[in-house]
Design a protein around this motif. Structure first.
Motif, PDB file in Angstrom:
ATOM      1  N   THR A  83       0.827  -1.195   0.000  1.00 51.17           N
ATOM      2  CA  THR A  83       0.000   0.000   0.000  1.00 51.17           C
ATOM      3  C   THR A  83       0.868   1.254   0.000  1.00 51.17           C
ATOM      4  OG1 THR A  83      -1.770  -1.152   1.168  1.00 51.17           O
ATOM      5  CG2 THR A  83      -1.782   1.257   1.275  1.00 51.17           C
ATOM      6  N   VAL A  84       0.536   2.191  -0.864  1.00 52.22           N
ATOM      7  CA  VAL A  84       1.290   3.435  -0.970  1.00 52.22           C
ATOM      8  C   VAL A  84       1.270   4.166   0.372  1.00 52.22           C
ATOM      9  CG1 VAL A  84       1.334   5.711  -2.074  1.00 52.22           C
ATOM     10  CG2 VAL A  84       0.841   3.666  -3.435  1.00 52.22           C
ATOM     11  N   ARG A  85       2.410   4.647   0.786  1.00 53.18           N
ATOM     12  CA  ARG A  85       2.470   5.399   2.038  1.00 53.18           C
ATOM     13  C   ARG A  85       1.854   6.779   1.808  1.00 53.18           C
ATOM     14  NH1 ARG A  85       8.375   4.996   4.703  1.00 53.18           N
ATOM     15  NH2 ARG A  85       7.245   6.246   6.273  1.00 53.18           N
ATOM     16  N   THR A  86       0.787   7.044   2.528  1.00 53.24           N
ATOM     17  CA  THR A  86       0.091   8.317   2.378  1.00 53.24           C
ATOM     18  C   THR A  86       0.073   9.053   3.709  1.00 53.24           C
ATOM     19  OG1 THR A  86      -2.016   7.183   2.788  1.00 53.24           O
ATOM     20  CG2 THR A  86      -1.403   7.569   0.485  1.00 53.24           C
ATOM     21  N   SER A  87       0.159  10.352   3.630  1.00 48.59           N
ATOM     22  CA  SER A  87       0.012  11.151   4.838  1.00 48.59           C
ATOM     23  C   SER A  87      -1.474  11.325   5.120  1.00 48.59           C
ATOM     24  CB  SER A  87       0.685  12.514   4.679  1.00 48.59           C
ATOM     25  OG  SER A  87      -0.176  13.426   4.027  1.00 48.59           O
ATOM     26  N   SER A  88      -1.792  11.711   6.320  1.00 53.30           N
ATOM     27  CA  SER A  88      -3.196  11.924   6.659  1.00 53.30           C
ATOM     28  C   SER A  88      -3.777  13.104   5.886  1.00 53.30           C
ATOM     29  CB  SER A  88      -3.352  12.156   8.159  1.00 53.30           C
ATOM     30  OG  SER A  88      -2.585  13.266   8.578  1.00 53.30           O
ATOM     31  N   GLU A  89      -2.911  13.942   5.295  1.00 57.14           N
ATOM     32  CA  GLU A  89      -3.366  15.099   4.535  1.00 57.14           C
ATOM     33  C   GLU A  89      -3.492  14.819   3.041  1.00 57.14           C
ATOM     34  OE1 GLU A  89      -4.293  17.911   5.859  1.00 57.14           O
ATOM     35  OE2 GLU A  89      -3.726  17.386   7.913  1.00 57.14           O
ATOM     36  N   ASP A  90      -3.097  13.647   2.587  1.00 55.24           N
ATOM     37  CA  ASP A  90      -3.175  13.332   1.158  1.00 55.24           C
ATOM     38  C   ASP A  90      -4.630  13.155   0.732  1.00 55.24           C
ATOM     39  OD1 ASP A  90      -0.481  13.461   0.682  1.00 55.24           O
ATOM     40  OD2 ASP A  90      -0.142  11.310   0.934  1.00 55.24           O
ATOM     41  N   PRO A  91      -5.003  13.661  -0.452  1.00 56.26           N
ATOM     42  CA  PRO A  91      -6.393  13.526  -0.906  1.00 56.26           C
ATOM     43  C   PRO A  91      -6.762  12.069  -1.155  1.00 56.26           C
ATOM     44  CG  PRO A  91      -4.996  14.379  -2.665  1.00 56.26           C
ATOM     45  CD  PRO A  91      -4.164  14.383  -1.420  1.00 56.26           C
ATOM     46  N   ALA A  92      -8.024  11.722  -0.829  1.00 52.78           N
ATOM     47  CA  ALA A  92      -8.452  10.334  -0.963  1.00 52.78           C
ATOM     48  C   ALA A  92      -9.891  10.189  -1.454  1.00 52.78           C
ATOM     49  CB  ALA A  92      -8.319   9.613   0.380  1.00 52.78           C
ATOM     50  N   LEU A  93     -10.705  11.213  -1.280  1.00 54.41           N
ATOM     51  CA  LEU A  93     -12.133  11.066  -1.549  1.00 54.41           C
ATOM     52  C   LEU A  93     -12.698  12.384  -2.062  1.00 54.41           C
ATOM     53  CD1 LEU A  93     -14.666   9.207  -1.179  1.00 54.41           C
ATOM     54  CD2 LEU A  93     -14.869  10.172   1.123  1.00 54.41           C
TER      55      LEU A  93
END
Length: 328
Positions: free
Chosen positions: A180-190
């Motif tokens: 799974t790509v490492r994403t920050s909590s601020e990365d767009p998702a939805l």
């Protein structure tokens, strides 16, 4: 997030509450990978033989789908339209998109051509996951949507000269190994669109942390969710924030199973039947649904509801009082 504060009064609970938002967060990992692989995650209620899927199944299948999407050229930051009713494939589409670091764009199966054209064009969606009916709509709109490069259907493949990819063919042929790509909590998702009642629909872009933001209200509205034996269902389409963020994903975050029951138009008799037959303990009902249920004479004797949450419009005292008596 709030279970450890159970038993305190509201003022004490409010004073002790602190946000806990990690620097890195991915909704797919949080909802599928942290739990006992053998634990029940999803019950698909359609048909005489409901499908039952564990968290291990959900984790593996969403990894397969993420690999398939990557193989089709979809990656981090890409928008992925999801035009599907409640069901296994819908949940997998969301989790696979989050795994890729992409942005899921949930869209209602009831949308007509104009509504789909606007949202798919405005979002810049490069892929669409849908069923046969949705695929036909998207292909009809192809001249207006040149950025849509991948159309995947859950029911059919080969439509119009092979322009539609089969969902289950690519999932079954894909590897289960996916980091799974490492994403920050601020990365767009939805990216969820407003209804458009006061002008053109507006896309509200949410970061990965949107799930964490929903948890306190969700947990309190369901009496310190989760509790032993909880089982969640909502008739609200997972294309809407209510179905997705007030039912499916927060339940899975806590390792609680969800029932998927898709229906085009709300039917109160059907809703009562699911509540009783499936042993639903927790539910989210839009006020309109509760008002329709109140007008029926059905009162299943086997209801085991623990909590019911409603929102989105005015409920009204009469419906609220009826709900307290009839549902719990």
């Amino acid at each position: 997030m709030l279970l450890e504060l159970q038993g305190r009064g509201y003022d004490e609970l409010r004073g002790a509450f602190r946000w806990k938002i990690p620097a890195e967060f991915n909704m797919a990992s949080a909802c599928a990978d942290r739990h006992d692989p053998a634990a029940l995650a999803l019950v698909v209620s359609q048909g005489e033989d409901p499908g039952r899927y564990s968290f291990g199944d959900i984790s593996e299948l969403s990894r397969r789908l993420a690999n398939a999407l990557r193989g089709l050229g979809i990656g981090r930051g890409d928008r992925v339209g999801v035009i599907l009713p409640q069901g296994l494939e819908t949940a997998l589409a969301h989790l696979a998109t989050y795994r890729l670091g992409g942005v899921a764009v949930p869209l209602s199966i009831l949308f007509g051509p104009d509504a789909l054209r606007y949202r798919l064009a405005d979002s810049g969606a490069r892929a669409v996951l849908t069923d046969a009916a949705g695929a036909e709509k998207v292909l009809d709109l192809a001249p207006d949507l040149p950025q849509v490069e991948v159309v995947i259907s859950t029911d059919s493949a080969g439509t119009r000269g092979g322009s539609v990819t089969s969902f289950w063919e690519v999932v079954r042929s894909a590897s289960t190994s996916f980091e799974t790509v490492r994403t920050s909590s601020e990365d767009p998702a939805l990216l969820i669109y407003t209804s458009g009642t006061t002008g053109p629909p507006k896309g509200a872009l949410h970061a990965q942390r949107v799930l964490l933001g929903h948890l306190p209200g969700f947990e309190l509205s369901h009496e310190f969710f989760p509790q032993p034996g909880d089982l969640f269902w909502t008739p609200a389409d997972w294309a809407w924030i209510g179905g997705l963020m007030d039912a499916l994903l927060p339940s899975w975050y806590h390792g609680i199973p969800v029932v998927a029951g898709a229906r085009g138009r709300f039917d109160p008799e059907w809703a009562f039947r699911i509540l009783g037959d499936q042993g639903i303990r927790n539910a989210f009902f839009p006020p309109t649904a509760l008002k329709m249920m109140r007008q029926t004479e059905i009162r299943p004797p086997n209801l085991v509801l623990r909590t019911v949450m409603s929102g989105g419009e005015v409920l009204g005292g009469e419906v609220l009082n009826w709900g307290r008596e009839a549902l719990g």
